[in-house]
Motif scaffolding. Structure first.
Motif, PDB file in Angstrom:
ATOM      1  N   UNK A   5     -40.465  -0.280 -37.362  1.00 30.30           N
ATOM      2  CA  UNK A   5     -39.876   0.311 -38.565  1.00 30.30           C
ATOM      3  C   UNK A   5     -40.945   0.498 -39.639  1.00 30.30           C
ATOM      4  N   UNK A   6     -41.813  -0.493 -39.796  1.00 31.48           N
ATOM      5  CA  UNK A   6     -42.885  -0.367 -40.783  1.00 31.48           C
ATOM      6  C   UNK A   6     -43.872   0.724 -40.381  1.00 31.48           C
ATOM      7  N   UNK A   7     -44.132   0.857 -39.088  1.00 32.35           N
ATOM      8  CA  UNK A   7     -45.034   1.904 -38.614  1.00 32.35           C
ATOM      9  C   UNK A   7     -44.489   3.288 -38.948  1.00 32.35           C
ATOM     10  N   UNK A   8     -43.204   3.505 -38.669  1.00 27.62           N
ATOM     11  CA  UNK A   8     -42.612   4.801 -38.986  1.00 27.62           C
ATOM     12  C   UNK A   8     -42.533   5.036 -40.495  1.00 27.62           C
ATOM     13  N   UNK A   9     -42.363   3.970 -41.266  1.00 27.27           N
ATOM     14  CA  UNK A   9     -42.348   4.114 -42.721  1.00 27.27           C
ATOM     15  C   UNK A   9     -43.722   4.539 -43.226  1.00 27.27           C
ATOM     16  N   UNK A  10     -44.779   3.955 -42.688  1.00 28.49           N
ATOM     17  CA  UNK A  10     -46.134   4.342 -43.089  1.00 28.49           C
ATOM     18  C   UNK A  10     -46.412   5.784 -42.686  1.00 28.49           C
ATOM     19  N   UNK A  11     -45.989   6.167 -41.485  1.00 26.39           N
ATOM     20  CA  UNK A  11     -46.153   7.563 -41.046  1.00 26.39           C
ATOM     21  C   UNK A  11     -45.422   8.503 -41.999  1.00 26.39           C
ATOM     22  N   UNK A  12     -44.218   8.117 -42.403  1.00 28.64           N
ATOM     23  CA  UNK A  12     -43.439   8.953 -43.321  1.00 28.64           C
ATOM     24  C   UNK A  12     -44.122   9.077 -44.673  1.00 28.64           C
ATOM     25  N   UNK A  13     -44.679   7.979 -45.172  1.00 22.38           N
ATOM     26  CA  UNK A  13     -45.355   8.029 -46.472  1.00 22.38           C
ATOM     27  C   UNK A  13     -46.602   8.900 -46.413  1.00 22.38           C
ATOM     28  N   UNK A  14     -47.369   8.778 -45.342  1.00 20.36           N
ATOM     29  CA  UNK A  14     -48.564   9.614 -45.194  1.00 20.36           C
ATOM     30  C   UNK A  14     -48.173  11.087 -45.066  1.00 20.36           C
ATOM     31  N   UNK A  15     -47.144  11.368 -44.284  1.00 27.78           N
ATOM     32  CA  UNK A  15     -46.693  12.753 -44.122  1.00 27.78           C
ATOM     33  C   UNK A  15     -46.155  13.313 -45.436  1.00 27.78           C
TER      34      UNK A  15
END
Length: 58
Positions: A5-15
């Motif tokens: 979940x944290x990985x996808x959150x970081x991906x979302x923030x970068x995107x």
């Protein structure tokens, strides 16, 4: 699971910072889904553990 979940959150923030709106929205949705599944599994295991208790030692 919370790591995912944290990985996808970081991906979302970068995107989101880079301006990829569709990818950011999808990654946030996946992160939220995984987070809530992890919370539900934790609660289920806590309730089962509370009802089951410890087995008596002989």
């Amino acid at each position: 699971m919370l790591g995912w979940a944290l990985t996808f959150l970081v991906i979302a923030l970068i995107a989101a910072i880079l301006g990829f709106g569709g990818i950011a929205g999808t990654a946030v949705g996946i992160a939220k889904l995984i987070f809530f599944v992890a919370i539900a599994l934790f609660l289920i295991s806590a309730v089962v553990g509370a009802f089951r208790g410890r087995s008596p030692r002989i």
